[in-house]
Write a protein that holds these residues in place. Structure first.
Motif, PDB file in Angstrom:
ATOM      1  N   ASN A   1      38.015  26.228 110.897  1.00  0.00           N
ATOM      2  CA  ASN A   1      36.996  26.237 109.848  1.00  0.00           C
ATOM      3  C   ASN A   1      35.863  27.205 110.153  1.00  0.00           C
ATOM      4  O   ASN A   1      35.382  27.926 109.258  1.00  0.00           O
ATOM      5  CB  ASN A   1      36.446  24.823 109.659  1.00  0.00           C
TER       6      ASN A   1
ATOM      7  N   GLN B   1      30.597  31.766 120.298  1.00  0.00           N
ATOM      8  CA  GLN B   1      30.110  33.129 120.051  1.00  0.00           C
ATOM      9  C   GLN B   1      29.897  33.875 121.357  1.00  0.00           C
ATOM     10  O   GLN B   1      30.244  35.054 121.480  1.00  0.00           O
ATOM     11  CB  GLN B   1      28.799  33.076 119.251  1.00  0.00           C
TER      12      GLN B   1
ATOM     13  N   SER C   1      33.250  36.266 122.749  1.00  0.00           N
ATOM     14  CA  SER C   1      33.063  37.708 122.577  1.00  0.00           C
ATOM     15  C   SER C   1      33.635  38.516 123.736  1.00  0.00           C
ATOM     16  O   SER C   1      33.820  39.730 123.629  1.00  0.00           O
ATOM     17  CB  SER C   1      31.564  38.022 122.430  1.00  0.00           C
TER      18      SER C   1
ATOM     19  N   ILE D   1      36.011  29.925 111.873  1.00  0.00           N
ATOM     20  CA  ILE D   1      36.508  31.288 111.658  1.00  0.00           C
ATOM     21  C   ILE D   1      36.573  31.596 110.164  1.00  0.00           C
ATOM     22  O   ILE D   1      36.152  32.672 109.716  1.00  0.00           O
ATOM     23  CB  ILE D   1      37.890  31.457 112.313  1.00  0.00           C
ATOM     24  N   GLU D   2      37.073  30.646 109.385  1.00  0.00           N
ATOM     25  CA  GLU D   2      37.203  30.864 107.937  1.00  0.00           C
ATOM     26  C   GLU D   2      35.850  31.025 107.258  1.00  0.00           C
ATOM     27  O   GLU D   2      35.717  31.794 106.298  1.00  0.00           O
ATOM     28  CB  GLU D   2      37.966  29.697 107.309  1.00  0.00           C
ATOM     29  N   THR D   3      34.845  30.326 107.745  1.00  0.00           N
ATOM     30  CA  THR D   3      33.514  30.416 107.137  1.00  0.00           C
ATOM     31  C   THR D   3      32.677  31.542 107.724  1.00  0.00           C
ATOM     32  O   THR D   3      31.532  31.737 107.302  1.00  0.00           O
ATOM     33  CB  THR D   3      32.764  29.083 107.308  1.00  0.00           C
ATOM     34  N   GLY D   4      33.221  32.246 108.724  1.00  0.00           N
ATOM     35  CA  GLY D   4      32.503  33.364 109.320  1.00  0.00           C
ATOM     36  C   GLY D   4      31.420  32.975 110.298  1.00  0.00           C
ATOM     37  O   GLY D   4      30.610  33.826 110.697  1.00  0.00           O
ATOM     38  N   GLU D   5      31.389  31.705 110.711  1.00  0.00           N
ATOM     39  CA  GLU D   5      30.352  31.266 111.641  1.00  0.00           C
ATOM     40  C   GLU D   5      30.651  31.702 113.069  1.00  0.00           C
ATOM     41  O   GLU D   5      29.740  31.736 113.910  1.00  0.00           O
ATOM     42  CB  GLU D   5      30.201  29.754 111.553  1.00  0.00           C
ATOM     43  N   ILE D   6      31.903  32.003 113.364  1.00  0.00           N
ATOM     44  CA  ILE D   6      32.271  32.660 114.613  1.00  0.00           C
ATOM     45  C   ILE D   6      33.224  33.791 114.259  1.00  0.00           C
ATOM     46  O   ILE D   6      33.961  33.708 113.271  1.00  0.00           O
ATOM     47  CB  ILE D   6      32.938  31.685 115.629  1.00  0.00           C
ATOM     48  N   PRO D   7      33.210  34.878 115.019  1.00  0.00           N
ATOM     49  CA  PRO D   7      34.079  36.010 114.687  1.00  0.00           C
ATOM     50  C   PRO D   7      35.542  35.670 114.947  1.00  0.00           C
ATOM     51  O   PRO D   7      35.874  34.945 115.888  1.00  0.00           O
ATOM     52  CB  PRO D   7      33.601  37.122 115.620  1.00  0.00           C
ATOM     53  N   ARG D   8      36.426  36.199 114.107  1.00  0.00           N
ATOM     54  CA  ARG D   8      37.855  36.009 114.299  1.00  0.00           C
ATOM     55  C   ARG D   8      38.327  36.919 115.423  1.00  0.00           C
ATOM     56  O   ARG D   8      38.100  38.121 115.394  1.00  0.00           O
ATOM     57  CB  ARG D   8      38.615  36.344 113.020  1.00  0.00           C
TER      58      ARG D   8
END
Length: 398
Positions: free
Chosen positions: A54, A26, A30, A56-63
């Motif tokens: 995973n 994160q 950024s 990125i797909e779960t939104g735990e880190i930004p794509r």
């Protein structure tokens, strides 16, 4: 509450290890619009690429604006590892990630370089395999990616350091340029005009975290990573401390015992690969003087290394033709068994590489400063002493 001493071990759990990886991704992620992942197919890089996908797909880190997975295909990986890598890439593609397979230039591929140009198999004193098969091709692809993106990107690797949880938790890993300390990832910042900065988001993971994640990635997330554990010799169901074994290329000539290949062949589904065990003895055999040329009377220095007057050099043409037959015979033996068992075939030398090897042999190709007119390595020659004097042979033949 007891205060931990320097010698106490407080084991880092996988959820906490993942949380620290998320923090570093994160924070440093950024700063970059574009990311790339160096993927080798080994346990650490497989854990890294599946973890990031995973998260990125779960939104735990930004794509990021773009994420490119670069697989360095040396064409010398153990078949199960190569198969698993191809499966991971396919799964990533289906999930919308950009993947690229990076191959060495044709003339620098393992058997083309060895049999077409005549360079002896790599050794611990002449380890040409890593730069030729992996480093040069990956650097070329990274330069291409930098040009495409128009700016420096973030390169993510699966580098890990240390196997002690206490050390991983207590040592802050210093950044190289920004004066800060992260502790959750090894960040290396380079100049503005450089290709990329580098982050190792699982640098603090223990080997048991890697195995636990690979099982989760297979069972829960749908990535074909379970086979990787078998190659490394880890039975993830035995409850024992995971192995931190290493793997190399098929029949690696740099090791005394090819434990990874032995582990693969010990598995019933891969037992048909047993003929590959003939490769390493073949590499050792072809290094002998009778298969090579020899300089006689030349004295020179390369950088700080002295090169003597009777040094052995490249493989002569007859040796290359003989070795080519041996390698193709091994390939045929494996693939004949594969077809009868309905198993995956292998490709030690593909059609394109075979044509190129034959072209280079026909053109009498040798490494720089060799032309094929030199003496055979097993030829009896007068000995040239360090002072330049010559010790003549007592007998012309025995």
């Amino acid at each position: 509450m007891r205060t931990l001493s320097l010698f106490d071990e407080e084991r880092l759990s996988l959820p906490r290890a993942i949380a620290l990886s998320i923090e570093s991704l994160q924070h440093y992620g950024s700063f970059y619009k574009h990311w790339a992942i160096a993927f080798s197919g080994g346990k650490d890089s497989s854990a890294t690429v599946t973890l990031i996908a995973n998260l990125i797909e779960t939104g735990e880190i930004p794509r990021p604006e773009s994420l490119t997975i670069l697989y360095a295909d040396t064409r010398q990986e153990l078949p199960p590892l190569h198969s698993a890598a191809m499966g991971i890439l396919k799964e990533l593609q289906e999930r919308g990630f950009d993947t690229r397979i990076v191959l060495p230039d044709l003339d620098y591929r393992y058997f083309v370089y060895m049999l077409g140009r005549g360079v002896p198999p790599p050794s611990n004193t002449f380890r040409w395999c890593t730069p030729k098969l992996k480093v040069m091709s990956m650097e070329r692809e990274l330069e291409k990616l930098r040009e495409e993106r128009g700016e420096k990107f973030l390169m993510l690797t699966g580098v890990r350091i240390g196997e002690s949880a206490a050390r991983d938790q207590r040592i802050a890993i210093s950044c190289t340029k920004d004066g800060g300390e992260c502790g959750q990832g090894w960040f290396q910042q380079s100049s503005t005009g450089a290709i990329a900065d580098t982050l190792a988001p699982i640098v603090h993971w223990r080997v048991c975290h890697v195995w636990d994640w690979l099982v989760k990635a297979d069972v829960e997330l749908g990535f074909p990573t379970f086979e990787i554990a078998k190659v490394y010799g880890q039975d993830v169901s035995d409850g024992e401390e995971p192995l931190n074994a290493r793997t190399g290329c098929i029949g690696c000539p740099l090791v005394q015992k090819d434990a990874a290949l032995d582990r693969v062949i010990a598995q019933p589904e891969w037992a048909y690969l047993a003929p590959l065990q003939k490769l390493r003895p073949l590499y050792w055999e072809i290094k002998k003087p009778q298969y090579r040329l020899r300089k006689h009377g030349e004295e020179r220095k390369a950088a700080t290394k002295y090169i003597g007057r009777n040094r052995l050099g490249p493989l002569h043409l007859d040796a290359r033709r003989w070795m080519l037959e041996q390698v193709l015979a091994i390939q045929t033996e494996v693939n004949t068994a594969a077809r009868s068992l309905n198993k995956p075939e292998i490709s030690l030398i593909n059609d394109e590489e075979l044509v190129r090897i034959e072209e280079l042999i026909a053109a009498n190709t040798y490494p720089e400063r060799w032309d094929g007119t030199e003496h055979r390595g097993d030829e009896w020659l007068p000995e040239i002493l360090p002072d330049g004097s010559v010790q003549q042979l007592l007998f012309d033949e025995i």
